[in-house]
Design a protein around this motif. Sequence first.
Motif, PDB file in Angstrom:
ATOM      1  N   ALA A   1     106.708 132.127  58.746  1.00  0.00           N
ATOM      2  CA  ALA A   1     105.456 132.037  57.987  1.00  0.00           C
ATOM      3  C   ALA A   1     105.017 133.414  57.522  1.00  0.00           C
ATOM      4  O   ALA A   1     104.564 133.593  56.382  1.00  0.00           O
ATOM      5  CB  ALA A   1     104.374 131.388  58.849  1.00  0.00           C
ATOM      6  N   GLY A   2     105.161 134.396  58.398  1.00  0.00           N
ATOM      7  CA  GLY A   2     104.827 135.761  58.007  1.00  0.00           C
ATOM      8  C   GLY A   2     105.698 136.260  56.874  1.00  0.00           C
ATOM      9  O   GLY A   2     105.216 136.952  55.959  1.00  0.00           O
ATOM     10  N   ARG A   3     106.975 135.891  56.871  1.00  0.00           N
ATOM     11  CA  ARG A   3     107.887 136.317  55.803  1.00  0.00           C
ATOM     12  C   ARG A   3     107.461 135.730  54.456  1.00  0.00           C
ATOM     13  O   ARG A   3     107.526 136.421  53.421  1.00  0.00           O
ATOM     14  CB  ARG A   3     109.313 135.865  56.141  1.00  0.00           C
ATOM     15  N   VAL A   4     107.053 134.468  54.458  1.00  0.00           N
ATOM     16  CA  VAL A   4     106.639 133.837  53.203  1.00  0.00           C
ATOM     17  C   VAL A   4     105.395 134.516  52.650  1.00  0.00           C
ATOM     18  O   VAL A   4     105.313 134.816  51.443  1.00  0.00           O
ATOM     19  CB  VAL A   4     106.386 132.331  53.417  1.00  0.00           C
ATOM     20  N   VAL A   5     104.407 134.780  53.505  1.00  0.00           N
ATOM     21  CA  VAL A   5     103.187 135.449  53.042  1.00  0.00           C
ATOM     22  C   VAL A   5     103.511 136.863  52.564  1.00  0.00           C
ATOM     23  O   VAL A   5     102.950 137.350  51.568  1.00  0.00           O
ATOM     24  CB  VAL A   5     102.123 135.474  54.150  1.00  0.00           C
ATOM     25  N   GLU A   6     104.422 137.524  53.237  1.00  0.00           N
ATOM     26  CA  GLU A   6     104.849 138.862  52.811  1.00  0.00           C
ATOM     27  C   GLU A   6     105.400 138.828  51.381  1.00  0.00           C
ATOM     28  O   GLU A   6     105.080 139.700  50.552  1.00  0.00           O
ATOM     29  CB  GLU A   6     105.911 139.397  53.771  1.00  0.00           C
ATOM     30  N   ASP A   7     106.210 137.838  51.086  1.00  0.00           N
ATOM     31  CA  ASP A   7     106.756 137.707  49.735  1.00  0.00           C
ATOM     32  C   ASP A   7     105.637 137.539  48.707  1.00  0.00           C
ATOM     33  O   ASP A   7     105.698 138.093  47.605  1.00  0.00           O
ATOM     34  CB  ASP A   7     107.713 136.513  49.658  1.00  0.00           C
ATOM     35  N   LEU A   8     104.619 136.772  49.057  1.00  0.00           N
ATOM     36  CA  LEU A   8     103.496 136.566  48.141  1.00  0.00           C
ATOM     37  C   LEU A   8     102.722 137.854  47.925  1.00  0.00           C
ATOM     38  O   LEU A   8     102.342 138.187  46.791  1.00  0.00           O
ATOM     39  CB  LEU A   8     102.574 135.473  48.693  1.00  0.00           C
TER      40      LEU A   8
END
Length: 384
Positions: A161-168
Amino acid sequence: MSARFRLGLIINPFAGIGGSVALKGSDGAEIREQALAMGAEPLAQTRTEQALLRLQPYRDQLEVFTVTGTMGEELSKQLGFKTHTVYQPLQSPTEASDTRAAAEQLVNAQVDLILFAGGDGTARDICAALEACDAEHTTVLGIPAGCKIHSGVYCVTPAAAGRVVEDLITGKPVSLMDADVMDIDEAAFREGRVRAKRFGEMAIPAELQYVQSVKVGGQESDELVLDAIADHVIDELEPDDLCLMGSGSTVAAVMERLGLDNTLLGVDLIQDETLVASDQTAAQLLEQIEAHNDIDSVKLVITLIGGQGHLFGRGNQQLSPALLKQIKRENILVVATKAKLSSLNGRPLIADTGDAELNQQLCGTIAVITGYHDKVLYRVASPG
């Protein structure tokens, strides 16, 4: 400097609390109190922290909008994020109503994403809140923290989940997709029965390597998928429909969902969720549908033989050519799990009715119901 990313954060502080003490859920104050009395420790904060640690290098590019106390504010400030509170719970301990109210306030705050930690019950609450304030297109993402994680809105791990938000935050192009919100009956689950249902859908970032699919493996997941298929079929049946229920375990799941006795290797007739006749012969079936006052409302629910792919001609000879010719092709509801279809390794479904002309009429692609509001197109061929 570009505008900061506005991250909405909701933590269900009691998510998953019943798991470690074998209560198989945390829905309801009574279960929560029982879990705490048994020594259960809340883990939602820890799992949310695992997601947010990935975002610490971006603190200057990020603002967190959240709920006071353990529903987000404490952890956000602890990790050094610029934090705004938009909602204060109305009771302590917090309840599902606080999750819904907080989600509505985050919509009003125009956050870029609502990140929430919980289980399927939490996802249902968020979904209900977005529907209530006409904000179904708000983007959300779940951190898995509950006992029940069947919904497709959750990432596979908190770190993911942290990786996805990081991409955003860093501006990487991320597509959006609609994902199902699922939940099961906890009382039935504690008795060893999985009763799942689709409650809606929410928009999530479509980073498929990080986001989970609705479960499709193992005994529990098989039951989940069969229940989802059954719910879809039941939704498609109108009270006036005369429905022929074919043989096989997938069709049997629909009958079980309706609470009706089933002939596993035969053909039964139902109407308005009531059993009309059991284990009918070809002649009896033909007589029944010819007596029905509206041939357009005659439907057939059928599955395929696993590994072989036969729709007609194997194990359901009661479905005679004379009968099938009277049923509209669009009224043939084919049901199967995706695993069952995958076992065919690309081979087509087979229509071997004994009537060459009818076989050709049944050829082409047909929609196969593989879940709740979930269908795939699959090819039907004649034998030989």
